[in-house]
Motif scaffolding. Structure first.
Motif, mmCIF file in Angstrom:
data_model
loop_
_atom_site.group_PDB
_atom_site.id
_atom_site.type_symbol
_atom_site.label_atom_id
_atom_site.label_comp_id
_atom_site.label_asym_id
_atom_site.label_seq_id
_atom_site.Cartn_x
_atom_site.Cartn_y
_atom_site.Cartn_z
ATOM 1 N N VAL A 51 -10.681 4.826 17.373
ATOM 2 C CA VAL A 51 -11.014 3.464 17.762
ATOM 3 C C VAL A 51 -11.280 3.472 19.265
ATOM 4 N N VAL A 57 -2.251 6.043 21.644
ATOM 5 C CA VAL A 57 -2.963 5.134 22.531
ATOM 6 C C VAL A 57 -3.414 5.889 23.774
ATOM 7 N N ARG A 99 -8.551 8.737 12.582
ATOM 8 C CA ARG A 99 -9.480 7.627 12.813
ATOM 9 C C ARG A 99 -9.552 7.382 14.303
ATOM 10 N N LEU A 144 -5.897 -5.472 20.776
ATOM 11 C CA LEU A 144 -6.461 -4.354 20.005
ATOM 12 C C LEU A 144 -5.359 -3.431 19.508
ATOM 13 N N VAL A 145 -4.401 -3.119 20.375
ATOM 14 C CA VAL A 145 -3.292 -2.253 19.981
ATOM 15 C C VAL A 145 -2.472 -2.897 18.872
ATOM 16 N N LEU A 170 0.125 5.982 15.714
ATOM 17 C CA LEU A 170 -0.911 5.394 16.554
ATOM 18 C C LEU A 170 -0.800 6.033 17.932
ATOM 19 N N GLU A 172 -3.477 -5.066 16.674
ATOM 20 C CA GLU A 172 -4.277 -5.032 15.438
ATOM 21 C C GLU A 172 -4.178 -3.686 14.739
ATOM 22 N N GLU A 173 -4.255 -2.611 15.514
ATOM 23 C CA GLU A 173 -4.189 -1.283 14.908
ATOM 24 C C GLU A 173 -2.792 -0.962 14.392
ATOM 25 N N THR A 219 -4.243 7.144 13.871
ATOM 26 C CA THR A 219 -5.293 6.417 14.574
ATOM 27 C C THR A 219 -5.198 6.731 16.060
ATOM 28 N N VAL A 233 -6.577 5.517 19.635
ATOM 29 C CA VAL A 233 -7.277 4.503 20.421
ATOM 30 C C VAL A 233 -7.671 5.153 21.740
ATOM 31 N N ALA A 259 -2.358 -2.681 11.027
ATOM 32 C CA ALA A 259 -3.034 -1.963 9.947
ATOM 33 C C ALA A 259 -2.189 -0.801 9.453
ATOM 34 N N LEU A 260 -1.529 -0.094 10.371
ATOM 35 C CA LEU A 260 -0.689 1.036 9.969
ATOM 36 C C LEU A 260 0.615 0.573 9.323
#
Length: 276
Positions: free
Chosen positions: A245, A126, A243, A261-262, A124, A264-265, A219, A221, A268-269
């Motif tokens: 976001v 950010v 992806r 938001l962070v 992820l 949540e992502e 992902t 962000v 998911a990972l």
């Protein structure tokens, strides 16, 4: 007895050259989530995110060399050396891993993931520093970055750099005091100076040879508008499992402006990383 620290139990990892890297770990689970901060920042900047993630996984928040509770590291503080310290940290921890990097932490986790640890399952990024951003390679940017480190050290020397700690005002006590102390005094300014000197050369290296994430989900962000948003869009599109976001109504420090938001992502990972 002192209350438990919100980011977990404190301990140290020793690198091959005998330096100590400070980390805090909390939670449990099949997956370990490791957090990498931005330029010159200690791990406490994840104070609104990591405690929530620790409900679902093991979390590790650490300080890079020269920052927070970690020993100083050898200079120059190149991207390769920063990623090397992350490699050393990961070697001491149980996987599989989800790596989370903000700003300059994005390139650090990308490089570490590309160096072959198969148990890094997902990334992820950010609002990451991104080599697709053409503005980073303009002469004006080079001039600004050349003075950023020395100016920061000057401001720290007269006590004015502490005013910049307001970016972490959303952190509860005692985390905000720790954030200000670790990152906005003379040592924090020196760490920023050492890292920012190699920011643009590191981006140039990434542009010449982008790290390959393989088939890992990545992902991004993005809080940036204009050129930076376009860079993040291009980076996500270029990845096999990329992806994008968009973090609306957020500044660069999404983990402080939009922590939910962070979280949540990351969750998911974690689910993707735990899948067989």
């Amino acid at each position: 007895m002192a209350p438990a620290h919100p980011l977990g139990e404190s301990r140290f990892v020793t690198t091959a050259d005998g330096r100590r890297l400070h980390l805090r770990s909390a939670g449990s689970g099949e997956v370990t989530v490791v957090f990498e901060a931005g330029l010159g920042m200690s791990g406490v900047c994840w104070g609104l995110v990591a405690p929530l993630v620790a409900r679902d996984a093991r979390t590790v928040v650490y300080d890079r060399a020269g920052i927070g509770g970690s020993d100083d590291g050898p200079r120059p503080r190149t991207l390769d050396r920063l990623a090397g310290d992350l490699d050393a940290l990961l070697s001491s921890l149980p996987g599989p891993f989800v790596l989370v990097g903000q700003s300059w932490g994005g390139p650090i986790v990308r490089l570490a993931a590309a160096r072959g640890k198969s148990d890094i399952r997902a990334l992820l990024l950010v609002d990451p520093s991104d080599e697709h951003g053409d503005d980073f390679f303009l002469p004006g940017t080079r001039r600004r970055m050349a003075v950023a480190g020395p100016l920061t050290r000057t401001l720290a020397g007269v006590g004015l750099y502490r005013l910049a700690a307001r970016i972490g005002a959303a952190l509860p006590e005692p985390l905000f005091t720790q954030f200000r102390t670790e990152n906005f005094g003379r040592r924090g300014a020196r760490a920023l100076h050492d890292e920012v000197r190699h920011f643009l050369p590191g981006l140039a290296e990434l542009r010449a040879a982008p790290p390959d994430p393989g088939t890992r989900p990545v992902t991004i962000v993005s809080a940036g508008g204009g050129v930076l948003r376009a860079a993040h869009t291009a980076s996500a599109a270029a990845l096999p499992h990329g992806r994008l976001v968009v973090a609306e109504e957020s500044g660069h420090n999404v983990m402080l402006d939009r922590p939910a938001l962070v979280v949540e992502e990351i969750r998911a990972l974690i689910s993707a990383a735990a899948a067989p």
